[in-house]
Design an enzyme around this catalytic site. Structure first.
Site, PDB file in Angstrom:
ATOM      1  N   SER A 123      -9.578   1.540   3.448  1.00 58.20           N
ATOM      2  CA  SER A 123      -8.832   2.343   2.507  1.00 58.20           C
ATOM      3  C   SER A 123      -7.790   1.542   1.716  1.00 58.20           C
ATOM      4  O   SER A 123      -7.168   2.094   0.799  1.00 58.20           O
ATOM      5  CB  SER A 123      -8.128   3.474   3.236  1.00 58.20           C
ATOM      6  OG  SER A 123      -7.244   2.957   4.195  1.00 58.20           O
ATOM      7  N   SER A 142      -9.530  -0.747   7.660  1.00 55.56           N
ATOM      8  CA  SER A 142      -9.040  -0.509   6.310  1.00 55.56           C
ATOM      9  C   SER A 142      -8.440  -1.699   5.581  1.00 55.56           C
ATOM     10  O   SER A 142      -8.181  -1.595   4.390  1.00 55.56           O
ATOM     11  CB  SER A 142      -8.001   0.614   6.327  1.00 55.56           C
ATOM     12  OG  SER A 142      -8.667   1.830   6.604  1.00 55.56           O
ATOM     13  N   LYS A 199       0.853  -1.196   0.000  1.00 52.46           N
ATOM     14  CA  LYS A 199       0.000   0.000   0.000  1.00 52.46           C
ATOM     15  C   LYS A 199       0.883   1.238   0.000  1.00 52.46           C
ATOM     16  O   LYS A 199       1.946   1.268   0.648  1.00 52.46           O
ATOM     17  CB  LYS A 199      -0.883  -0.039   1.249  1.00 52.46           C
ATOM     18  CG  LYS A 199      -1.955   1.047   1.336  1.00 52.46           C
ATOM     19  CD  LYS A 199      -2.818   0.804   2.598  1.00 52.46           C
ATOM     20  CE  LYS A 199      -3.912   1.848   2.725  1.00 52.46           C
ATOM     21  NZ  LYS A 199      -4.695   1.651   3.955  1.00 52.46           N
TER      22      LYS A 199
END
Lengths: 526, 107
Positions: A173, A197, A78
């Site tokens: 997210s 997330s 990420k």
């Protein structure tokens, strides 16, 4: 076919025996990333360095000296983890062009074991959001939008119109990471989990999403959101792979003093056959308003599954559940207000051209660099931290946090081993529908089932369970005791075996994967 | 109960970010409203919780220099620098007062 295999069981063996080489694997993944570009899962693809890493791995395999199971395995990270020499943006204008001078500890660990870093995945700006829709590089599309399973169940429209306008979100997210794993472009991806997330997009994308216990995995190099709740998250296609990743990442890091000093021993998951000694708790408050009837039914079926297999299944109560999202909202914005203060344009990141004064330069830099969501949370956080509000909001929230943590402690003390809950309120919604509400409202709605585990620091995992009536993934969540990941993952693995979640059928994947893997894993659980 | 312009202005000064428009201010109002639900919870005799690891001692290492000498790396990402310094505009100049600033809150 290899792209769909499990790490420990198949790929590792294939690499050792030379059935496939790290370079081939890497190239295939890179090609797939290119052909699935419309998903927008990747912000940066590190093609050159990945191929170099793959070559080095290949040399090691030729010498018969692979570093371990992860040697040669393509992974994605990420874009809020620092990666040396590779741009790290947090999907924000504030960090566009920022080239990290160092690797986050978890990234370094992956590289030290020979993993091949394909690239950085897309997210909501600074990991604030539950849709992966609010980053400067645009939203991430859920691969299942293009799956045969979903298309079959969608209302008949013209084919291309449907795809272009009606795609569904990944959740967030860590949506980019989830989409990357779900679409076979990598074997595992790192996400982060502050309020859900990792688990939320895992549920929507039909992959395993593990949130480890707070303090187990180092946060050094993970650009912080909420220091007291953030953890690196692990996204894989099966529970066994999550255990492999956990084994390579967990353990004390002198560079992160919030990692515990206990010895961590990587483990292999046993194949549980007897669940009669297990006690599964069903928290009644997780029957939250807005929970779809589909998911409620699935949750109930899962409870029955355990019961029929001989486990003890009991209803439990976590009375402060309703307030955990409010509590999170205050603590999160307060810590964000503090953490975002470092972005002033002086040392790194975006810098405004304003020169009158330091303060005006800072203000202009932050004006230009942050989106509405980030600015909104900073301002809210500062409000709650004002002298006149500190006790009323911030300290109050800290007290409620203790009550929430105590709720869990009480339930686990009463003999319950694992909690079983839904992960999300519904399956993934179309993007056009999702953006009708603002980020804060959405987050408040979507985080409800996941963020109490962050409050209490407990380990939790999403296991893909079945497909919804729209042919989209639904996952269920298991929450365990602190630092009892082995037990949590063992139960998750047993459950995964029972439900036999179907493999995604993507047209794109069929075209690029020369091996023909066509046995249909039917959704026996729905 | 609306937040006063004085407090909004104060927040912009503290946070060094702007509300930008009425939506931004509305966002704060809604956030406060949402947070007010906390007051329904009875927290008498409950201690605030800073960290879930409060029962453990955090790791403290020896106060020895183990790494450093990375000036070049650290300066790489700065836009404005001179030799081994980060360059900042003049300090000790407060942001202009509300009346003199170009901010949405003026209206």
């Amino acid at each position: 076919a290899v792209l769909k295999d499990g790490l420990r069981s198949q790929v590792s063996a294939a690499l050792k025996e030379g059935q496939v080489t790290p370079t081939e694997l890497c190239q295939r993944c890179l090609a797939l990333i290119k052909s699935t570009k419309f998903l927008n899962a990747y912000i940066t693809v590190a093609e050159e360095t990945a191929l170099k890493q793959a070559e080095e791995s290949e040399e090691r395999y030729k010498r018969g000296q692979p570093l371990g199971i992860l040697d040669g395995i393509p992974v994605a990270v990420k874009d809020n983890f620092n990666t040396a020499g590779i741009e790290t943006t947090c999907a924000s204008n504030m960090l566009k062009g920022y080239i990290s001078p160092y690797n986050a500890t978890v990234v370094q660990k992956l590289l030290d074991q020979g993993a091949v870093l394909l690239g950085k995945t897309n997210l909501d700006e600074f990991a604030m959001g539950s849709g992966s829709t609010d980053g400067v590089f645009g939203p991430v599309r859920n691969p299942w939008s293009y799956s045969k399973q979903h298309k079959e169940k969608s209302a008949p429209k013209s084919h291309s119109e449907d795809e272009e306008s009606n795609w569904v979100i990944t959740g967030g997210s860590s949506g980019g990471s989830a989409a990357a794993v779900s679409s076979f472009t990598c074997f595992a991806a790192l996400g982060s989990d502050t309020g859900g997330s990792t688990r939320n997009p895992a549920a929507h994308c039909g992959v395993v999403g593990l949130k480890p216990t707070y303090g187990l995995i180092s946060r050094h190099g993970l650009i912080p959101l909420v220091n007291s709740m953030d953890v690196p998250g692990i996204l894989t296609r099966c529970v066994d792979d999550a255990a492999v990743l956990l084994g390579s990442l967990a353990g004390h890091d002198p560079k992160d003093s919030t990692t515990i000093q206990d010895d961590f021993k990587p483990f292999e998951l046993p194949n549980l056959t007897d669940v009669s000694k297990l006690s599964i708790g069903i928290p009644k408050e997780y029957h939250a308003p807005g929970l779809s009837s589909e998911i409620l039914a699935l949750w109930s079926k899962a409870a029955d599954l355990f019961k029929n297999a001989g486990a003890k299944v009991v209803e439990v109560s976590l009375p402060h559940t309703h307030y955990s999202i409010v509590c999170y909202h205050v603590l999160c914005t307060a810590e964000v207000a503090s953490n975002m203060a470092r972005f002033d344009g002086l040392e790194y990141g975006h810098r405004s051209d304003k020169k009158d004064s330091t303060e005006s330069m800072y203000a202009a830099t932050r004006r230009e660099g942050f989106n509405d969501v980030v600015r909104g949370r900073i301002l809210s956080g500062n409000y709650f931290l004002l002298k006149q509000n500190y006790e009323k909001y911030f300290v109050k929230a800290q007290k409620v946090r203790r009550l929430i943590a105590n709720d869990f402690a009480k339930v686990f003390r009463s003999g319950v081993d694992i909690l079983l809950t839904p992960t999300t309120l519904s399956d993934a919604v179309p993007y056009t529908e999702f953006i009708r509400e603002d980020n804060r409202t959405r987050s408040a709605q979507d985080d409800i089932l996941t963020q109490a585990a962050n409050m209490a620091g407990l380990p939790a995992i999403n296991v893909p369970t079945a497909l919804s009536e729209s042919g989209l993934p639904i996952g269920l969540q298991f929450i365990g005791r602190s630092f009892q990941e082995k037990q949590l993952l063992t139960v998750a693995k047993w459950f995964e075996k029972q439900v036999q979640f179907p493999m995604i059928q993507l047209e794109e994947v069929k075209r690029h994967d020369s091996g023909v893997l066509q046995h249909q894993k039917s959704a026996s659980f729905s | 109960q609306k937040v006063s312009v004085e407090v909004l202005d104060h927040l912009e000064h503290l946070a060094l970010v702007d509300f930008r428009d009425s939506e931004g201010v509305e966002r704060l109002q809604k956030a406060i409203q949402f947070a007010d639900q906390l007051h329904e919870v009875n927290t008498d005799a409950v201690e605030p919780m800073d960290s879930v690891l409060e029962d453990r001692c955090l790791y403290l290492r020896e106060d020895d220099v183990t790494e450093g000498n990375c000036t070049k790396d650290l300066l790489e990402n700065a836009r404005e620098k001179v030799e081994e310094y980060f360059v900042a505009p003049p300090g000790n100049i407060p942001l202009p007062k509300l009346e003199e600033r170009d901010t949405f809150l003026q209206g």
